[in-house]
Design a protein around this motif. Structure first.
Motif, PDB file in Angstrom:
ATOM      1  N   GLY A 172      -3.911   5.605   3.119  1.00 45.94           N
ATOM      2  CA  GLY A 172      -3.547   4.645   4.163  1.00 45.94           C
ATOM      3  C   GLY A 172      -2.052   4.395   4.223  1.00 45.94           C
ATOM      4  O   GLY A 172      -1.368   4.408   3.194  1.00 45.94           O
TER       5      GLY A 172
ATOM      6  N   PRO B 280      -6.081   8.648  -2.998  1.00 42.42           N
ATOM      7  CA  PRO B 280      -6.632   7.305  -2.958  1.00 42.42           C
ATOM      8  C   PRO B 280      -7.345   7.059  -1.626  1.00 42.42           C
ATOM      9  O   PRO B 280      -6.882   7.504  -0.580  1.00 42.42           O
ATOM     10  CB  PRO B 280      -5.383   6.425  -3.053  1.00 42.42           C
ATOM     11  CG  PRO B 280      -4.313   7.230  -2.384  1.00 42.42           C
ATOM     12  CD  PRO B 280      -4.649   8.672  -2.650  1.00 42.42           C
ATOM     13  N   ALA B 281      -8.449   6.361  -1.699  1.00 43.28           N
ATOM     14  CA  ALA B 281      -9.192   6.066  -0.484  1.00 43.28           C
ATOM     15  C   ALA B 281      -9.840   4.687  -0.588  1.00 43.28           C
ATOM     16  O   ALA B 281     -10.211   4.250  -1.680  1.00 43.28           O
ATOM     17  CB  ALA B 281     -10.269   7.118  -0.262  1.00 43.28           C
TER      18      ALA B 281
ATOM     19  N   LEU C 162       0.637   4.642  -7.458  1.00 42.69           N
ATOM     20  CA  LEU C 162       0.411   4.200  -6.084  1.00 42.69           C
ATOM     21  C   LEU C 162       1.493   3.216  -5.658  1.00 42.69           C
ATOM     22  O   LEU C 162       2.273   2.748  -6.483  1.00 42.69           O
ATOM     23  CB  LEU C 162      -0.960   3.524  -5.967  1.00 42.69           C
ATOM     24  CG  LEU C 162      -2.148   4.473  -6.064  1.00 42.69           C
ATOM     25  CD1 LEU C 162      -3.447   3.677  -6.029  1.00 42.69           C
ATOM     26  CD2 LEU C 162      -2.130   5.486  -4.926  1.00 42.69           C
TER      27      LEU C 162
ATOM     28  N   PRO D 205       0.786  -1.234   0.000  1.00 45.29           N
ATOM     29  CA  PRO D 205       0.000   0.000   0.000  1.00 45.29           C
ATOM     30  C   PRO D 205       0.819   1.287   0.000  1.00 45.29           C
ATOM     31  O   PRO D 205       0.245   2.367  -0.073  1.00 45.29           O
ATOM     32  CB  PRO D 205      -0.817  -0.112   1.290  1.00 45.29           C
ATOM     33  CG  PRO D 205       0.021  -0.959   2.182  1.00 45.29           C
ATOM     34  CD  PRO D 205       0.745  -1.927   1.280  1.00 45.29           C
TER      35      PRO D 205
ATOM     36  N   SER E 275      -4.220  -3.146  -0.569  1.00 47.40           N
ATOM     37  CA  SER E 275      -4.829  -2.034   0.168  1.00 47.40           C
ATOM     38  C   SER E 275      -6.231  -2.404   0.632  1.00 47.40           C
ATOM     39  O   SER E 275      -6.735  -1.837   1.595  1.00 47.40           O
ATOM     40  CB  SER E 275      -4.865  -0.779  -0.701  1.00 47.40           C
ATOM     41  OG  SER E 275      -5.675  -0.999  -1.823  1.00 47.40           O
TER      42      SER E 275
ATOM     43  N   VAL F 113      -5.204  -7.927  -7.598  1.00 52.75           N
ATOM     44  CA  VAL F 113      -6.397  -7.305  -7.030  1.00 52.75           C
ATOM     45  C   VAL F 113      -6.577  -5.961  -7.734  1.00 52.75           C
ATOM     46  O   VAL F 113      -5.866  -4.991  -7.437  1.00 52.75           O
ATOM     47  CB  VAL F 113      -6.257  -7.094  -5.505  1.00 52.75           C
ATOM     48  CG1 VAL F 113      -7.511  -6.403  -4.956  1.00 52.75           C
ATOM     49  CG2 VAL F 113      -6.051  -8.432  -4.795  1.00 52.75           C
ATOM     50  N   PHE F 114      -7.482  -5.900  -8.696  1.00 55.44           N
ATOM     51  CA  PHE F 114      -7.721  -4.696  -9.493  1.00 55.44           C
ATOM     52  C   PHE F 114      -6.421  -4.061  -9.963  1.00 55.44           C
ATOM     53  O   PHE F 114      -6.278  -2.836  -9.961  1.00 55.44           O
ATOM     54  CB  PHE F 114      -8.564  -3.676  -8.705  1.00 55.44           C
ATOM     55  CG  PHE F 114      -9.885  -4.227  -8.272  1.00 55.44           C
ATOM     56  CD1 PHE F 114     -10.713  -4.858  -9.187  1.00 55.44           C
ATOM     57  CD2 PHE F 114     -10.299  -4.149  -6.952  1.00 55.44           C
ATOM     58  CE1 PHE F 114     -11.925  -5.391  -8.802  1.00 55.44           C
ATOM     59  CE2 PHE F 114     -11.518  -4.672  -6.557  1.00 55.44           C
ATOM     60  CZ  PHE F 114     -12.333  -5.296  -7.486  1.00 55.44           C
TER      61      PHE F 114
END
Ligand code: SAH
Length: 411
Positions: free
Chosen positions: A358, A385-386, A197, A172, A280, A254-255
């Motif tokens: 995060g 990003p959230a 990211l 993350p 994340s 994951v995505f």
């Protein structure tokens, strides 16, 4: 004084005098190097006896004789008797045979190194100040850790043969949330293809300037590099023989479109492997103290890309009080999600949390409910990003009791 040499013992004769525990361990190293190993000793340690049984070495069950040194490149002396050892060391010297005196590092013309093998590189540590095996092994282990963590520049300058692609999950954000394997593969890479990211910025700063960094980072609103083009970048560099690392935020599968990149590599015949990362979807709620499952509260997790839908499966997850719904990439479409949820009859008091940035210094957690979500998002200026969490685990007092009301002390 010691000159450290990389000696090839393959097909060369090594004489081991003495068959105790020390030589048993050492003999394995000589055998692994392909040496022709002969042991002269009245008795053998059980491990060495095992090697004799499997014909890895030959054994003469008697005491040493000077004639044993004929044709020998190297001797390993460990009789257990210091006087005998010294006599053999002197004989080796006269015969120009390299000699390791296991019992006394100051004797003998050669010393063993504490060594570790990393791919095609062998690292050895030797003490020039008499034998000190604990210290050399400790240093060797520390170097081994650096290697494993990708802190040594293992990149080859001249490569032959085919390249490959590693799809690596960077976690993350913080570099220390990457896996040890990821760090090592990055240290070996010629080309790193990064995203916005994840730990990319921190990692790129540490890289050898000769490593090519290609930023295909997708910024909301800015023109992203199309996926097709990312696939070709990976494939083309690998086909030119380079080690390519595709570094992604979170986990590649994951995505992360890792599956498509893998297919592109396989279709082009490029070897490709995936190194998982901390997603994340789980780690960002965790950073805010939200467990995505919690015994007695949430027994299942539904992770969804907030850009689409919401699909009936997402509304069903949100309707079930025992399910945690985790929405990634959900900031822009939050109004649509909330409207659909309210329309489908999900109770307005269903807890929600927004966790922005995060695992960074900018991390911010906002606790709310379905009924208040849009007003609260607007008030704080919720931005990317959230991760959006919907479900009972998002309650502020899940793990810690709610702050007790202030008591007024009575006089
Ligand atoms: N493969 C990634 C997800 C990529 S989708 C993974 O496994 O984590 C990108 C989305 O991930 C962002 O829109 C956001 O919802 C979430 N995200 C990634 N890093 C984040 C972070 N540090 N803080 C909050 N959300 C993050």
């Amino acid at each position: 004084m010691t000159l450290m040499l990389g000696v090839s013992l393959a097909g060369r004769e090594v004489l081991a005098v003495g068959g105790g525990a020390v030589s048993a361990r050492r003999l394995r190293r000589f055998i692994d190097e392909g040496a022709i190993v002969r042991v002269v000793a009245p008795e053998l340690h059980p491990d060495t006896a095992g090697l004799v049984r499997t014909h890895a070495l030959s054994w003469q069950a008697r005491r040493f004789r000077a004639a044993d040194l004929a044709g020998v490149w190297m001797a390993h002396v460990a009789t257990g008797d210091a006087k005998v050892d010294r006599r053999i060391v002197v004989l080796c010297e006269r015969r120009r045979v390299l000699c390791v005196a296991a019992g006394d590092g100051s004797q003998g013309s050669a010393r063993m190194t504490a060594q570790t093998v990393v791919g095609d590189v062998t690292l050895g540590v030797v003490s020039t100040h008499g034998a000190d095996p604990r210290r050399t092994m400790a240093i060797r282990d520390a170097i081994g850790d650096l290697v494993a963590n990708g802190r040594l520049p293992l990149r080859r300058n001249r490569r032959g043969g085919p390249g490959r692609v590693d799809l690596i999950g960077g976690g993350p954000g913080p570099a220390d949330l990457m896996t040890v394997r990821a760090r090592r593969l990055i240290a070996e890479a010629d080309v790193i293809v990064t995203d916005r990211l994840g730990p990319a910025q921190e990692i790129v700063r540490e890289l050898d300037p000769a490593v090519q960094v290609i930023d295909v980072g997708k910024r909301p609103g800015a023109h992203p590099v199309p996926q097709e083009q990312i696939n070709s970048i990976l494939v083309e560099h690998a086909l030119e023989g380079r080690r390519v690392v595709r570094l992604k935020g979170g986990d590649p599968f994951v995505f992360g479109r890792g599956g498509e990149e893998m297919q592109a590599c396989l279709a082009a015949g490029v070897p490709v492997e995936v190194t998982p990362g901390v997603s994340s979807a789980i780690a960002v709620p965790q950073a805010a103290g939200i467990p995505v499952t919690h015994r007695g509260t949430a027994a299942a997790v539904h992770v969804v890309n907030g850009q689409g839908g919401p699909e009936p499966s997402t509304l069903a997850a949100m309707a079930d009080p025992t399910v945690t719904t985790i929405v990634l990439m959900g900031v822009a479409a939050l109004p649509r999600l909330v409207a659909a949820a309210v329309r489908s009859g999900i109770p307005g008091e269903r807890p929600m949390a927004f966790v922005e940035n995060g695992h960074s210094a900018l991390q911010r957690t906002t606790r709310t409910t379905l009924a208040d979500a849009l007003a609260d998002a607007a008030e704080i200026g919720l931005s990317n990003p959230a991760v959006i969490v919907i479900g009972e685990v998002a309650r502020a007092d899940l793990l810690l009791p709610a702050p007790a009301p202030q008591r007024v002390a009575l006089a």
